[in-house]
Design a protein around this motif. Structure first.
Motif, PDB file in Angstrom:
ATOM      1  N   THR A   1     -32.792 -16.728 -62.882  1.00  0.00           N
ATOM      2  CA  THR A   1     -33.821 -16.945 -63.905  1.00  0.00           C
ATOM      3  C   THR A   1     -35.177 -17.164 -63.240  1.00  0.00           C
ATOM      4  OG1 THR A   1     -32.221 -17.815 -65.483  1.00  0.00           O
ATOM      5  CG2 THR A   1     -34.529 -18.409 -65.842  1.00  0.00           C
ATOM      6  N   ALA A   2     -35.195 -17.984 -62.213  1.00  0.00           N
ATOM      7  CA  ALA A   2     -36.448 -18.222 -61.479  1.00  0.00           C
ATOM      8  C   ALA A   2     -36.907 -16.944 -60.777  1.00  0.00           C
ATOM      9  CB  ALA A   2     -36.253 -19.353 -60.469  1.00  0.00           C
ATOM     10  N   ALA A   3     -35.975 -16.196 -60.205  1.00  0.00           N
ATOM     11  CA  ALA A   3     -36.329 -14.960 -59.511  1.00  0.00           C
ATOM     12  C   ALA A   3     -36.865 -13.915 -60.493  1.00  0.00           C
ATOM     13  CB  ALA A   3     -35.125 -14.417 -58.745  1.00  0.00           C
ATOM     14  N   VAL A   4     -36.282 -13.819 -61.672  1.00  0.00           N
ATOM     15  CA  VAL A   4     -36.780 -12.886 -62.684  1.00  0.00           C
ATOM     16  C   VAL A   4     -38.194 -13.289 -63.102  1.00  0.00           C
ATOM     17  CG1 VAL A   4     -36.474 -12.108 -65.086  1.00  0.00           C
ATOM     18  CG2 VAL A   4     -34.529 -12.115 -63.508  1.00  0.00           C
ATOM     19  N   ALA A   5     -38.411 -14.573 -63.296  1.00  0.00           N
ATOM     20  CA  ALA A   5     -39.749 -15.058 -63.675  1.00  0.00           C
ATOM     21  C   ALA A   5     -40.792 -14.709 -62.614  1.00  0.00           C
ATOM     22  CB  ALA A   5     -39.717 -16.577 -63.905  1.00  0.00           C
ATOM     23  N   ASP A   6     -40.365 -14.641 -61.361  1.00  0.00           N
ATOM     24  CA  ASP A   6     -41.259 -14.283 -60.253  1.00  0.00           C
ATOM     25  C   ASP A   6     -41.322 -12.775 -60.025  1.00  0.00           C
ATOM     26  OD1 ASP A   6     -41.773 -16.959 -59.779  1.00  0.00           O
ATOM     27  OD2 ASP A   6     -40.332 -17.128 -58.135  1.00  0.00           O
TER      28      ASP A   6
ATOM     29  N   ARG B   1     -32.315  -7.315 -66.541  1.00  0.00           N
ATOM     30  CA  ARG B   1     -31.099  -6.699 -67.096  1.00  0.00           C
ATOM     31  C   ARG B   1     -29.855  -7.332 -66.470  1.00  0.00           C
ATOM     32  NH1 ARG B   1     -27.277  -2.662 -66.584  1.00  0.00           N
ATOM     33  NH2 ARG B   1     -27.088  -1.261 -68.372  1.00  0.00           N
ATOM     34  N   ASP B   2     -29.840  -7.443 -65.151  1.00  0.00           N
ATOM     35  CA  ASP B   2     -28.695  -8.054 -64.481  1.00  0.00           C
ATOM     36  C   ASP B   2     -28.528  -9.509 -64.914  1.00  0.00           C
ATOM     37  OD1 ASP B   2     -28.254  -5.664 -63.168  1.00  0.00           O
ATOM     38  OD2 ASP B   2     -28.953  -6.378 -61.216  1.00  0.00           O
ATOM     39  N   LEU B   3     -29.641 -10.220 -65.030  1.00  0.00           N
ATOM     40  CA  LEU B   3     -29.575 -11.610 -65.470  1.00  0.00           C
ATOM     41  C   LEU B   3     -28.965 -11.699 -66.867  1.00  0.00           C
ATOM     42  CD1 LEU B   3     -30.139 -14.639 -65.248  1.00  0.00           C
ATOM     43  CD2 LEU B   3     -32.501 -14.156 -65.991  1.00  0.00           C
ATOM     44  N   ALA B   4     -29.340 -10.798 -67.771  1.00  0.00           N
ATOM     45  CA  ALA B   4     -28.800 -10.811 -69.134  1.00  0.00           C
ATOM     46  C   ALA B   4     -27.284 -10.645 -69.118  1.00  0.00           C
ATOM     47  CB  ALA B   4     -29.457  -9.715 -69.970  1.00  0.00           C
ATOM     48  N   PHE B   5     -26.788  -9.722 -68.296  1.00  0.00           N
ATOM     49  CA  PHE B   5     -25.342  -9.533 -68.193  1.00  0.00           C
ATOM     50  C   PHE B   5     -24.667 -10.809 -67.685  1.00  0.00           C
ATOM     51  CE2 PHE B   5     -26.151  -5.116 -68.850  1.00  0.00           C
ATOM     52  CZ  PHE B   5     -24.948  -4.532 -69.209  1.00  0.00           C
ATOM     53  N   LEU B   6     -25.265 -11.441 -66.681  1.00  0.00           N
ATOM     54  CA  LEU B   6     -24.670 -12.660 -66.124  1.00  0.00           C
ATOM     55  C   LEU B   6     -24.753 -13.809 -67.120  1.00  0.00           C
ATOM     56  CD1 LEU B   6     -23.230 -14.021 -63.799  1.00  0.00           C
ATOM     57  CD2 LEU B   6     -25.467 -14.435 -62.742  1.00  0.00           C
ATOM     58  N   GLN B   7     -25.848 -13.925 -67.843  1.00  0.00           N
ATOM     59  CA  GLN B   7     -25.962 -14.980 -68.861  1.00  0.00           C
ATOM     60  C   GLN B   7     -24.888 -14.804 -69.930  1.00  0.00           C
ATOM     61  OE1 GLN B   7     -30.105 -14.212 -69.777  1.00  0.00           O
ATOM     62  NE2 GLN B   7     -30.700 -16.203 -68.959  1.00  0.00           N
ATOM     63  N   ASP B   8     -24.665 -13.557 -70.362  1.00  0.00           N
ATOM     64  CA  ASP B   8     -23.621 -13.306 -71.355  1.00  0.00           C
ATOM     65  C   ASP B   8     -22.245 -13.627 -70.802  1.00  0.00           C
ATOM     66  OD1 ASP B   8     -25.341 -12.525 -73.383  1.00  0.00           O
ATOM     67  OD2 ASP B   8     -24.683 -10.422 -73.411  1.00  0.00           O
ATOM     68  N   ARG B   9     -21.996 -13.238 -69.575  1.00  0.00           N
ATOM     69  CA  ARG B   9     -20.685 -13.490 -68.961  1.00  0.00           C
ATOM     70  C   ARG B   9     -20.426 -14.991 -68.901  1.00  0.00           C
ATOM     71  NH1 ARG B   9     -17.687  -9.350 -66.327  1.00  0.00           N
ATOM     72  NH2 ARG B   9     -15.955 -10.265 -65.232  1.00  0.00           N
ATOM     73  N   LEU B  10     -21.416 -15.756 -68.492  1.00  0.00           N
ATOM     74  CA  LEU B  10     -21.285 -17.207 -68.423  1.00  0.00           C
ATOM     75  C   LEU B  10     -21.082 -17.791 -69.820  1.00  0.00           C
ATOM     76  CD1 LEU B  10     -21.318 -19.887 -66.909  1.00  0.00           C
ATOM     77  CD2 LEU B  10     -23.829 -19.825 -67.028  1.00  0.00           C
ATOM     78  N   ALA B  11     -21.835 -17.318 -70.797  1.00  0.00           N
ATOM     79  CA  ALA B  11     -21.687 -17.831 -72.168  1.00  0.00           C
ATOM     80  C   ALA B  11     -20.260 -17.622 -72.668  1.00  0.00           C
ATOM     81  CB  ALA B  11     -22.688 -17.151 -73.099  1.00  0.00           C
ATOM     82  N   VAL B  12     -19.724 -16.427 -72.468  1.00  0.00           N
ATOM     83  CA  VAL B  12     -18.351 -16.134 -72.895  1.00  0.00           C
ATOM     84  C   VAL B  12     -17.375 -17.038 -72.143  1.00  0.00           C
ATOM     85  CG1 VAL B  12     -16.532 -14.375 -72.806  1.00  0.00           C
ATOM     86  CG2 VAL B  12     -18.798 -13.781 -73.691  1.00  0.00           C
ATOM     87  N   ASN B  13     -17.570 -17.188 -70.847  1.00  0.00           N
ATOM     88  CA  ASN B  13     -16.677 -18.033 -70.048  1.00  0.00           C
ATOM     89  C   ASN B  13     -16.734 -19.497 -70.465  1.00  0.00           C
ATOM     90  OD1 ASN B  13     -15.597 -15.956 -68.536  1.00  0.00           O
ATOM     91  ND2 ASN B  13     -17.123 -16.127 -66.922  1.00  0.00           N
TER      92      ASN B  13
END
Length: 177
Positions: free
Chosen positions: A102-107, A113-125
């Motif tokens: 998240t910090a790296a995307v902000a920078d 796109r990759d962050l969105a996939f990981l955020q969704d994966r974590l949410a489901v988990n």
């Protein structure tokens, strides 16, 4: 040790890290078919592999932060994301990866796109609704069914914001042929 020597040593360490991450991605890709194997021994091989990779990614993140393209190159950065994505039994690793990404995307140093996939994966988990609809739970009546999504009416809008194709196009790839 001179500044030049230290710089060279830093490049060597990061080059080795890039190679290690790339090797982890290659091993992951070669073994991914085992994740849902009907053979429980094969599933166990996959679980041990992803756990080992998750443990190593945790060490890398502790030492270097998120492995951005600037730090390790584009292939190794993608590999770090894949390792985090598959660390399904190590939610602490996924949480830390989301935080650092998240910090790296902000920078501007990592892929939204990759962050969105990981955020969704974590949410489901974690048993929460996903935001971008990237995680497919099943196929019913020949149609892919995503895990529950928050505010489904705005799903394609959120997907577009991070560079993910519309949901219908995405799920068409999962439909049985």
């Amino acid at each position: 040790m001179t500044a030049s020597d230290q710089s060279e040593q830093g490049r060597t360490v990061l080059g080795g890290l890039a190679g290690e991450l790339a090797a982890m991605m290659a091993e992951d890709t070669a073994s991914a078919r085992l994740a849902n194997s009907p053979n429980l021994a094969e599933q166990a091989v996959w679980r041990r592999l992803t756990a080992r990779h998750g443990d190593r990614l945790a060490e890398i993140m502790a030492a270097h932060g998120w492995p951005t393209e600037a730090l390790v190159g584009p292939d190794a950065a993608k590999a770090a994301w894949l390792v985090a994505q598959h660390a399904d039994r190590q939610l602490d690793v996924q949480r830390r990866a989301v935080e650092l990404m998240t910090a790296a995307v902000a920078d501007g140093a990592a892929s939204a796109r990759d962050l969105a996939f990981l955020q969704d994966r974590l949410a489901v988990n974690e048993g929460r609704e996903q935001r971008y609809g990237t995680q497919i739970g099943a196929v019913a009546d020949g149609r892919p069914v995503p895990w529950p999504c928050e505010d489904p009416e705005r799903l394609d809008e959120r997907r577009a914001e991070v560079g993910i194709e519309p949901f219908a196009e995405y799920t068409a790839r999962f439909a049985p042929r």
